[in-house]
Design a protein around this motif. Structure first.
Motif: not given
Length: 292
Positions: A67, A69, A72-73, A222-223, A230
């Protein structure tokens, strides 16, 4: 030194056994969590997993690591910890040093101390803090995660008491040699305050890393979620995943194995940092918490 009698040796053995038992009580749940994260979906749901994985697989980790994301998180959390800890340490040092002086050296000391104690005991509340952050235009930015908690009052008091334990003769000798207050702070107090700085630095890092509620409160997208936010939202919105590759991986895992994988991944950075600071932790906490 007193001689080691049979009674003293027996007492030492009992103490070590109790300590080992307490260590196991703390370690075994973590080992069970790791085993669940590597176990088969059906075994985890049936509560068949003990200290070793059942039908070893890495499907839960594959679902997380594929994932984008997630990564990124993860980077947002790393950035938050780096910036937030630096700000916390800087403000803590600059506040603790003048507050460690007596009233003759810093006349407004008692006023600042009373304000700090009041702020530590009574908070403005979640809504006023949110309104301040919003009016400052910090929503959906990294600063919304680090600035509301920029002044850790407990850490200031801890470091202040540590500074008070430094012999006054060191500062007096430096001032006689022509050193300024800032030179005394950075040349004398900080080098010998490494245990206290490591302790409050560890408090700040763990606090920033584990906090998930700030992301829910201050991030509209959420990004921009940090890792803990997250992970928390992933368990809530897991039924909304539409990516075919993620749905295929999801079919081989359960919420239990996925949640276990989240917990394991989220504690890895803390486990990597803690051993380097642990040797300073006890001395910094004890010395900074007591004033003679």
């Amino acid at each position: 030194m007193k001689s080691k009698t049979f009674g003293s040796r027996f007492a030492d053995i009992c103490i070590w056994m109790v300590l080992l038992l307490l260590t196991a009580l703390c370690f075994l749940p973590l080992l069970n969590m790791v085993s669940i994260s590597f176990s088969d979906k059906s075994a985890a749901q049936a509560n068949l997993v003990g200290l070793l994985p059942v039908h070893f697989n890495t499907n839960a980790y594959q679902l997380l690591l594929k994932d984008t994301q997630f990564w990124r998180s993860f980077l947002i959390s790393i950035e938050r910890v780096a910036i937030g800890t630096a700000i916390n340490l800087m403000i803590t040092v600059l506040m603790a040093f003048p507050l460690s002086k007596n009233k003759n050296d810093f006349r407004a000391r008692n006023i600042y101390m009373n304000l700090m104690i009041f702020a530590m005991l009574f908070s403005g509340g979640m809504i006023p803090i949110f309104m301040v952050v919003k009016n400052l235009g910090l929503i959906d930015s990294i600063w919304a995660l680090v600035l509301p908690g920029a002044v850790p009052i407990f850490n200031v008091i801890l470091l202040m008491n540590f500074f008070k334990s430094v012999p006054e003769a060191l500062e007096e000798a430096a001032i006689i040699d022509g050193a300024s207050k800032m030179r005394v702070l950075f040349g004398i107090f900080l080098p010998i305050s490494l245990p206290a700085l490591a302790t409050i630095g560890l408090f700040s890092m763990v606090g920033h890393w584990n906090d998930y509620f700030s992301g829910l409160l201050y991030m509209n997208s959420s990004s921009n979620y940090p890792l803990q936010t997250y992970i928390q939202q992933l368990s809530v919105d897991i039924t909304k995943i539409t990516d075919p590759s993620q749905l295929k991986s999801l079919a081989s895992v359960s919420n239990k194995t996925l949640n276990a994988a989240k917990i394991v991944v989220s504690i890895i950075p803390v486990l990597l940092v803690y051993p380097f600071l642990q040797r300073y932790f006890v001395s910094g906490l004890v010395i900074g918490s007591v004033k003679e």
